[in-house]
Design a protein around this motif. Sequence first.
Motif, PDB file in Angstrom:
ATOM      1  N   LEU A 266      -7.045  -5.825   2.381  1.00 53.44           N
ATOM      2  CA  LEU A 266      -7.425  -7.332   1.751  1.00 53.44           C
ATOM      3  C   LEU A 266      -7.514  -7.744   2.639  1.00 53.44           C
ATOM      4  O   LEU A 266      -9.092  -8.386   1.704  1.00 53.44           O
ATOM      5  CB  LEU A 266      -5.694  -7.828   2.458  1.00 53.44           C
ATOM      6  N   ARG A 267      -8.616  -7.880   3.887  1.00 50.31           N
ATOM      7  CA  ARG A 267      -8.541  -9.096   4.342  1.00 50.31           C
ATOM      8  C   ARG A 267     -10.303  -8.732   4.731  1.00 50.31           C
ATOM      9  O   ARG A 267     -11.388  -8.938   4.061  1.00 50.31           O
ATOM     10  CB  ARG A 267      -8.159  -9.720   6.159  1.00 50.31           C
ATOM     11  N   ALA A 268     -10.232  -7.341   4.255  1.00 52.05           N
ATOM     12  CA  ALA A 268     -11.971  -6.974   4.393  1.00 52.05           C
ATOM     13  C   ALA A 268     -11.979  -6.342   2.660  1.00 52.05           C
ATOM     14  O   ALA A 268     -13.206  -5.722   2.227  1.00 52.05           O
ATOM     15  CB  ALA A 268     -11.907  -4.826   4.648  1.00 52.05           C
ATOM     16  N   ASN A 269     -11.900  -6.930   1.778  1.00 49.59           N
ATOM     17  CA  ASN A 269     -11.680  -7.080   0.074  1.00 49.59           C
ATOM     18  C   ASN A 269     -11.857  -5.576  -0.117  1.00 49.59           C
ATOM     19  O   ASN A 269     -13.301  -4.482  -1.178  1.00 49.59           O
ATOM     20  CB  ASN A 269     -13.493  -7.682  -0.059  1.00 49.59           C
ATOM     21  N   ALA A 270     -10.723  -3.859   0.006  1.00 47.55           N
ATOM     22  CA  ALA A 270     -11.254  -3.052  -0.363  1.00 47.55           C
ATOM     23  C   ALA A 270     -10.318  -3.029  -1.328  1.00 47.55           C
ATOM     24  O   ALA A 270      -9.898  -4.031  -2.497  1.00 47.55           O
ATOM     25  CB  ALA A 270     -10.181  -2.342   0.844  1.00 47.55           C
ATOM     26  N   PRO A 271     -11.451  -1.255  -2.077  1.00 50.59           N
ATOM     27  CA  PRO A 271     -10.692  -1.464  -3.698  1.00 50.59           C
ATOM     28  C   PRO A 271      -8.791  -1.187  -4.150  1.00 50.59           C
ATOM     29  O   PRO A 271      -8.412  -1.524  -2.840  1.00 50.59           O
ATOM     30  CB  PRO A 271     -11.332   0.066  -4.076  1.00 50.59           C
ATOM     31  N   ALA A 272      -8.869  -1.659  -5.010  1.00 55.96           N
ATOM     32  CA  ALA A 272      -6.953  -2.470  -4.777  1.00 55.96           C
ATOM     33  C   ALA A 272      -6.544  -0.489  -4.909  1.00 55.96           C
ATOM     34  O   ALA A 272      -5.416  -0.068  -4.310  1.00 55.96           O
ATOM     35  CB  ALA A 272      -6.995  -2.325  -6.549  1.00 55.96           C
ATOM     36  N   ALA A 273      -7.121   0.271  -5.205  1.00 56.21           N
ATOM     37  CA  ALA A 273      -6.517   1.759  -5.588  1.00 56.21           C
ATOM     38  C   ALA A 273      -6.306   2.478  -3.847  1.00 56.21           C
ATOM     39  O   ALA A 273      -5.632   3.021  -3.296  1.00 56.21           O
ATOM     40  CB  ALA A 273      -7.869   2.797  -6.127  1.00 56.21           C
ATOM     41  N   GLU A 274      -7.640   1.644  -3.213  1.00 58.22           N
ATOM     42  CA  GLU A 274      -7.234   2.342  -1.417  1.00 58.22           C
ATOM     43  C   GLU A 274      -6.295   1.781  -1.342  1.00 58.22           C
ATOM     44  O   GLU A 274      -5.804   2.067  -0.136  1.00 58.22           O
ATOM     45  CB  GLU A 274      -8.417   1.768  -0.344  1.00 58.22           C
ATOM     46  N   ILE A 275      -5.793   0.285  -1.234  1.00 57.99           N
ATOM     47  CA  ILE A 275      -4.232  -0.298  -0.949  1.00 57.99           C
ATOM     48  C   ILE A 275      -3.052   0.608  -1.192  1.00 57.99           C
ATOM     49  O   ILE A 275      -2.277  -0.391  -0.952  1.00 57.99           O
ATOM     50  CB  ILE A 275      -5.006  -2.275  -1.253  1.00 57.99           C
ATOM     51  N   GLU A 276      -3.338   0.532  -2.994  1.00 55.11           N
ATOM     52  CA  GLU A 276      -2.499   1.457  -2.805  1.00 55.11           C
ATOM     53  C   GLU A 276      -1.884   2.717  -2.082  1.00 55.11           C
ATOM     54  O   GLU A 276      -0.926   3.374  -2.474  1.00 55.11           O
ATOM     55  CB  GLU A 276      -2.714   1.536  -4.904  1.00 55.11           C
ATOM     56  N   ALA A 277      -3.014   3.140  -2.355  1.00 54.39           N
ATOM     57  CA  ALA A 277      -2.603   4.482  -1.818  1.00 54.39           C
ATOM     58  C   ALA A 277      -2.249   4.277   0.022  1.00 54.39           C
ATOM     59  O   ALA A 277      -1.264   5.462  -0.025  1.00 54.39           O
ATOM     60  CB  ALA A 277      -4.384   5.104  -2.085  1.00 54.39           C
ATOM     61  N   GLN A 278      -2.648   3.023   0.601  1.00 57.73           N
ATOM     62  CA  GLN A 278      -1.016   3.419   1.620  1.00 57.73           C
ATOM     63  C   GLN A 278       0.790   2.597   1.057  1.00 57.73           C
ATOM     64  O   GLN A 278       1.081   3.710   1.674  1.00 57.73           O
ATOM     65  CB  GLN A 278      -1.898   2.121   2.513  1.00 57.73           C
ATOM     66  N   PHE A 279       0.702   2.257   0.319  1.00 60.87           N
ATOM     67  CA  PHE A 279       1.552   1.892  -0.154  1.00 60.87           C
ATOM     68  C   PHE A 279       2.399   3.173  -0.469  1.00 60.87           C
ATOM     69  O   PHE A 279       3.796   3.445  -0.469  1.00 60.87           O
ATOM     70  CB  PHE A 279       2.556   0.419  -1.231  1.00 60.87           C
ATOM     71  N   LYS A 280       1.412   4.102  -1.080  1.00 62.13           N
ATOM     72  CA  LYS A 280       2.452   5.439  -1.568  1.00 62.13           C
ATOM     73  C   LYS A 280       2.450   6.380  -0.570  1.00 62.13           C
ATOM     74  O   LYS A 280       3.529   7.679  -0.871  1.00 62.13           O
ATOM     75  CB  LYS A 280       1.098   5.916  -2.710  1.00 62.13           C
ATOM     76  N   LEU A 281       2.869   6.128   0.835  1.00 61.07           N
ATOM     77  CA  LEU A 281       2.450   6.593   1.653  1.00 61.07           C
ATOM     78  C   LEU A 281       4.512   6.065   2.394  1.00 61.07           C
ATOM     79  O   LEU A 281       4.354   6.689   3.066  1.00 61.07           O
ATOM     80  CB  LEU A 281       1.356   6.616   3.218  1.00 61.07           C
ATOM     81  N   ASP A 282       4.561   4.827   2.171  1.00 60.65           N
ATOM     82  CA  ASP A 282       5.501   4.305   2.691  1.00 60.65           C
ATOM     83  C   ASP A 282       5.576   3.620   1.158  1.00 60.65           C
ATOM     84  O   ASP A 282       5.900   2.376   0.855  1.00 60.65           O
ATOM     85  CB  ASP A 282       5.622   3.170   3.667  1.00 60.65           C
ATOM     86  N   SER A 283       7.355   4.040  -0.041  1.00 58.70           N
ATOM     87  CA  SER A 283       7.367   3.823  -1.318  1.00 58.70           C
ATOM     88  C   SER A 283       8.472   2.530  -0.588  1.00 58.70           C
ATOM     89  O   SER A 283       8.837   1.519  -1.611  1.00 58.70           O
ATOM     90  CB  SER A 283       7.667   4.322  -2.128  1.00 58.70           C
TER      91      SER A 283
END
Length: 467
Positions: A266-283
Amino acid sequence: MFKKIFGGLLGRGEQAADSLPSRLQAVAVVDEDVAAQAPPFSLPQTLGFVSHQPIQDQSQRIVAYEFAVKDSVALARPAASRRSFDQLLFNTLKNMNIFRLLAFRRAFIHVSLASLDDLLQQELPVASAIYLLELQDGEQLADTVMPQLDALRAAGLRFAVEPARYGTAPAALALYQRVDYMVLDFAAPNTRALFPLLEQLPQRYPQMRWLARNINTAEELALCRHSPNSERFALFHGSYLSVAQNRVSQKEGASQGRVLEIMRLLRANAPAAEIEAQFKLDSLLLFKLLRFVNSPVNGLSRKIQTIDEGLMLLGRSALFKWLSLLLFTSDGDGGATLSLLEKSLIRAHFMEELGIIRGNKLEAEHLFLTGMFSLLGDLLNLTLAEALEPLDLPFMISDALLQQKGLFAAPLQLAQACEQDDGEGITSLAAQMDVDLDQVSSVYMEAVVWAQEVLSESEVQSNVEGV
């Protein structure tokens, strides 16, 4: 001191019985000659900052707060003035909106026996308030006290006393039969009185529960947990509790590491898809985040269901703010960790409100994060510098947290002074920030209540029914 106390618990403290305070004759009636000679007592217009210290249960969850005014002049006042002072305390607590807090936590409120007749008219919830009956030098136990207590208990009120101040004379024993908690104060000067009290009173009053106050060392906590009759200790208070945390397991550390990685993205202004991918690793993390974000405290018009929606409706800064809460709840909501979370939330909101008073919204948001991350090292069992490294925080935040310098240092120090009941520090820092003591007290209490609301509405809360 620990060795002396522990020796008494093991049966080697019999000689201490002779040193029990004989002040038992001191409780509600002041000698008239002494009162007549006392100088006039002038009540302050306000009480300024009223100390409110957290109390934990056996699982290290915060379940109550203790309210007291530490004023040596006030404590030496005659009974009539003490009664007026107690009323001023109640008025101040009501102005601080204590009623909101009592929906989530219990309160131990220090009052004098001279104020017994006034307690019902305060209209505080009877299940939520426990009155700690204070003793003054030069007082005597009046014949009217026991009938007063009987009537108040019949109305549902509850009481606590510190038996080391009363002793074991017949009048005190009659008093103990009418209270719900006994208080063991490790900071009290008459510690020798603790030996026989811990040995005798639990057998005489098997239903009694104990509140251990001012636990400032590991030895004192061990005394409460491992001494004979240790099961009597239901509640704990003291500076040591804030650092008596359990080690984070490898699984828990991995979960927290993922939260830190998402926050870095988030601090690096990464794309939303990249952030969401991290959540998919831990629902479970996504579930917890949505639970926090959709709390009624936020006042959103509709529920957020996905990370995309969160980024769109809240923005990256607000999402970053709420992710910081997940750092404290990724270990299964353990008692010690939840206490850290509650303390961090209080610091964060208190500092944020100070920023709002200054009229700077961005500053307020950064102050929130400063308070929220100030205990991150304790949570992760790392130095604060190591814990903060992945987050790449703005300089003003890291400068306050790591160097105790800069614009945000004073608000953080004021929050810490409020926690530690540091009257001199509170007065000095409030003056430095051009905030009066009444405002500090009300803003801090607002932060305490806000933290309870966030935890409750997010279904992360402590069970206070047993208090």
